[in-house]
Design a protein around this motif. Structure first.
Motif, mmCIF file in Angstrom:
data_model
loop_
_atom_site.group_PDB
_atom_site.id
_atom_site.type_symbol
_atom_site.label_atom_id
_atom_site.label_comp_id
_atom_site.label_asym_id
_atom_site.label_seq_id
_atom_site.Cartn_x
_atom_site.Cartn_y
_atom_site.Cartn_z
ATOM 1 N N THR A 1 0.890 -1.328 0.068
ATOM 2 C CA THR A 1 -0.043 0.044 0.216
ATOM 3 C C THR A 1 0.890 1.433 0.152
ATOM 4 O O THR A 1 0.545 2.299 0.405
ATOM 5 N N GLY A 2 1.966 1.184 -0.375
ATOM 6 C CA GLY A 2 2.885 2.483 -0.610
ATOM 7 C C GLY A 2 2.393 3.053 -1.926
ATOM 8 O O GLY A 2 1.385 3.289 -2.379
ATOM 9 N N TRP A 3 3.331 3.961 -2.456
ATOM 10 C CA TRP A 3 3.131 5.084 -3.428
ATOM 11 C C TRP A 3 2.257 4.407 -4.580
ATOM 12 O O TRP A 3 1.160 4.613 -4.851
ATOM 13 N N TYR A 4 3.035 3.455 -5.219
ATOM 14 C CA TYR A 4 2.391 2.960 -6.563
ATOM 15 C C TYR A 4 1.319 1.896 -6.659
ATOM 16 O O TYR A 4 0.101 1.864 -7.276
ATOM 17 N N GLY A 5 1.311 1.301 -5.176
ATOM 18 C CA GLY A 5 0.353 0.218 -4.946
ATOM 19 C C GLY A 5 -1.131 0.905 -4.883
ATOM 20 O O GLY A 5 -1.971 0.717 -5.364
ATOM 21 N N THR A 6 -1.138 1.862 -4.052
ATOM 22 C CA THR A 6 -2.085 2.878 -3.876
ATOM 23 C C THR A 6 -2.513 3.448 -4.938
ATOM 24 O O THR A 6 -3.943 3.479 -5.344
ATOM 25 N N SER A 7 -1.664 4.021 -5.700
ATOM 26 C CA SER A 7 -2.248 4.820 -7.042
ATOM 27 C C SER A 7 -2.878 3.851 -7.935
ATOM 28 O O SER A 7 -4.116 4.216 -8.456
ATOM 29 N N ASP A 8 -2.233 2.482 -8.116
ATOM 30 C CA ASP A 8 -2.824 1.667 -8.995
ATOM 31 C C ASP A 8 -4.321 1.328 -8.565
ATOM 32 O O ASP A 8 -4.937 1.234 -9.454
ATOM 33 N N VAL A 9 -4.540 0.929 -7.102
ATOM 34 C CA VAL A 9 -5.850 0.509 -6.847
ATOM 35 C C VAL A 9 -6.783 1.918 -7.002
ATOM 36 O O VAL A 9 -8.050 1.390 -7.246
ATOM 37 N N LEU A 10 -6.461 2.796 -6.909
ATOM 38 C CA LEU A 10 -7.276 4.121 -7.069
ATOM 39 C C LEU A 10 -7.583 4.127 -8.308
ATOM 40 O O LEU A 10 -8.801 4.701 -8.864
ATOM 41 N N ARG A 11 -6.905 3.995 -9.387
ATOM 42 C CA ARG A 11 -7.033 4.137 -10.830
ATOM 43 C C ARG A 11 -7.949 2.965 -11.082
ATOM 44 O O ARG A 11 -8.876 3.350 -11.967
ATOM 45 N N LEU A 12 -7.690 1.899 -10.749
ATOM 46 C CA LEU A 12 -8.874 0.695 -10.846
ATOM 47 C C LEU A 12 -10.239 1.085 -10.482
ATOM 48 O O LEU A 12 -11.177 0.866 -11.132
ATOM 49 N N ILE A 13 -10.342 1.584 -9.213
ATOM 50 C CA ILE A 13 -11.729 1.908 -8.819
ATOM 51 C C ILE A 13 -12.309 2.990 -9.708
ATOM 52 O O ILE A 13 -13.511 3.051 -9.746
ATOM 53 N N GLN A 14 -11.589 3.994 -10.453
ATOM 54 C CA GLN A 14 -12.065 4.787 -11.078
ATOM 55 C C GLN A 14 -12.858 4.475 -12.474
ATOM 56 O O GLN A 14 -13.671 5.145 -12.993
ATOM 57 N N VAL A 15 -12.421 3.251 -13.013
ATOM 58 C CA VAL A 15 -12.747 3.012 -14.223
ATOM 59 C C VAL A 15 -13.478 1.275 -14.113
ATOM 60 O O VAL A 15 -13.912 0.704 -15.389
ATOM 61 N N ALA A 16 -13.623 0.818 -13.077
ATOM 62 C CA ALA A 16 -14.275 -0.494 -13.310
ATOM 63 C C ALA A 16 -15.088 -0.909 -12.096
ATOM 64 O O ALA A 16 -15.047 -0.020 -11.036
ATOM 65 N N ASN A 17 -15.976 -1.600 -11.988
ATOM 66 C CA ASN A 17 -17.102 -2.047 -10.852
ATOM 67 C C ASN A 17 -16.267 -3.137 -10.218
ATOM 68 O O ASN A 17 -16.101 -4.313 -10.440
ATOM 69 N N VAL A 18 -15.657 -2.667 -9.330
ATOM 70 C CA VAL A 18 -14.979 -3.365 -8.216
ATOM 71 C C VAL A 18 -15.091 -3.214 -6.582
ATOM 72 O O VAL A 18 -15.520 -2.046 -6.520
ATOM 73 N N GLU A 19 -14.865 -4.210 -5.861
ATOM 74 C CA GLU A 19 -14.884 -3.929 -4.274
ATOM 75 C C GLU A 19 -13.603 -4.415 -4.133
ATOM 76 O O GLU A 19 -13.069 -5.550 -4.068
ATOM 77 N N VAL A 20 -12.592 -3.421 -3.378
ATOM 78 C CA VAL A 20 -11.535 -3.813 -2.666
ATOM 79 C C VAL A 20 -11.663 -4.257 -1.409
ATOM 80 O O VAL A 20 -12.003 -3.496 -0.551
#
Length: 454
Positions: free
Chosen positions: A44-63
């Protein structure tokens, strides 16, 4: 629904339509799955967090779950995810990825850890039945990468590598309008470079490990260094114990992009020279100066980095340049230009920003605004491949070729001789000593994965 939220949703829908019409051949699609995909994030560092936030923006997901060995990083990302995802729920939190994978079922697992953890975590997630998005470079040694490819194929899962230059809009246009259109003519040479002053080189004193961090688990299979401060962000990258330096971090992007644009596979031969020539006073053990030559049938792809001094071309400090008989193509993450040899006006390309479509980006700490559109498209391509059971644009095998080529460049530098890697036999031809270095020793109790025992 507020007027502003309605307007934002309209803009995003319009952008989706434009995305499909402009880049449909690259598998960029917005999904309307009835069942949201269950997602876990490891790192959950810099790019891990960035990646999951980008995924949330474009897809129907539940983290549904997050995993990290740093409790503060874990809590901060959990709050962000709860704010961003539709159900508003805070994910379950874990400090051991094995416990997370055993406790929950995932459709997708994102891996944003330091490089020395990528292989074990990726293979474990594949065995658990998940598709995987793993950051680059995929491994710290060549055999790790071979094992990851073998696992993806055995379990028939999609693995997308975070080499998102292939999903960068202006670089896609460059490929289509310059490379594929043949405007360069016969290509005779490629240069790639990075002149960023990004090599951390301090001398911090030894310290007590803070309660927030499980340093034993952070180190995992890597050699254990005495603790001298939080290794997050730049500090771990300055040590060969955890990665492959500037070549493994930055060359992998440029080489991968050039390979994609020019349809190149494994290099025929790799040679490299370099070392610590200038920045000798700190703890860092990665090279501050290095050149590498990736040889192909009709031309070479040359890499150079210096973490000191001025860039050779200040307009393109981290870039690639493809030289053809009819002109030269210069490109980086922000722009590109084709300069015809006949004196015609250059054709220029600019990075795409999506500030209006995704205004939440503007308040996100440490976000790379120029890279966010590319990462969103990279996630959509990943989802498209999952839906259609196809290979994504940054398939694990392609990520392995690019990552391993950079690892082999470092081995060539260490051994002071060229190397020829045979991916079929998984050996360095005529070089038993170099072949032994294709996999490094793991710190116990961790066991190195092998491609033939996955």
């Amino acid at each position: 629904m507020s007027d502003s939220l309605q307007r934002r949703n309209f803009i995003k829908a319009a952008s989706a339509s434009l995305l499909l019409s402009s880049f449909g051949t690259y598998g960029f699609e917005f999904f309307k799955d009835e069942r949201p995909k269950k997602v876990g994030l490891i790192g959950t560092g810099w790019y891990g967090t960035s990646d999951v936030l980008r995924l949330i923006q474009v897809a129907n997901v539940e983290v549904n779950a997050l995993c990290d060995v740093d409790s503060i990083f874990l809590e901060n990302t959990a709050k962000l995810v709860a704010q961003r995802q539709k159900n508003g729920q805070k994910p379950k939190l874990f400090t051991d990825y094995r416990k997370m994978l055993n406790a929950m079922d995932f459709d997708i697992v994102l891996i944003g850890t330091p490089d020395h953890w990528h292989a074990l975590m990726c293979i474990a997630a594949l065995k658990a039945g998940a598709h995987v998005y793993v950051q680059k470079p995929i491994s710290v040694d060549v055999m790790e990468g071979e094992a990851m490819v073998a696992a993806a194929r055995k379990y028939n899962k999609v693995v997308q590598v975070g080499t998102q230059r292939k999903s960068t809009p202006h670089l896609i246009s460059v490929k289509e309008e310059i490379i594929d259109a043949g405007l360069l003519g016969t290509i005779g040479h490629v240069d790639m470079c990075c002149y960023y002053h990004m090599r951390a080189n301090d001398n911090p004193p030894l310290q007590e490990v803070p309660d927030r961090l499980d340093y034993e688990m952070w180190t995992g299979p890597a050699p254990m260094r005495p603790y001298d401060g939080l290794p997050h962000r730049r500090w771990w990258r300055t040590f060969r114990e955890y990665g492959n330096g500037i070549t493994g971090d930055m060359c992998v992007h440029m080489l991968d992009t050039v390979r994609w644009m020019l349809q190149l596979g494994w290099p025929n031969r790799i040679s490299s020279k370099g070392g610590i020539y200038v920045q000798k006073n700190g703890k860092s053990n990665i090279s501050d100066t290095q050149t590498a030559v990736f040889e192909y049938d009709n031309f070479n792809c040359n890499w150079q980095h210096r973490t000191w001094g001025n860039a050779a071309d200040p307009e393109y400090p981290w870039a690639f340049k493809i030289y053809g008989e009819k002109g030269v193509l210069k490109a980086d993450v922000m722009k590109a230009e084709f300069i015809p040899a006949n004196g015609d006006a250059p054709k220029k390309f600019e990075v795409l920003y999506e500030r209006d479509t995704y205004p939440e980006d503007l308040n996100e700490k440490d976000i790379e605004l120029h890279a966010a559109p590319a990462t969103r498209r990279h996630m959509l391509n990943f989802l498209n491949a999952i839906q259609n059971n196809t290979r994504p644009i940054a398939d694990i095998e392609e990520g392995h070729i690019s990552s391993a080529s950079c690892i082999l460049a470092n081995l060539s530098m260490d051994l002071n001789r060229p190397l020829v890697y045979d991916p079929k036999s998984k050996r360095i031809l005529n070089d038993p000593e170099a072949t032994q270095l294709l996999q490094r020793s793991y710190r116990g109790p961790w066991k190195h994965p092998y491609p033939d025992t996955i």
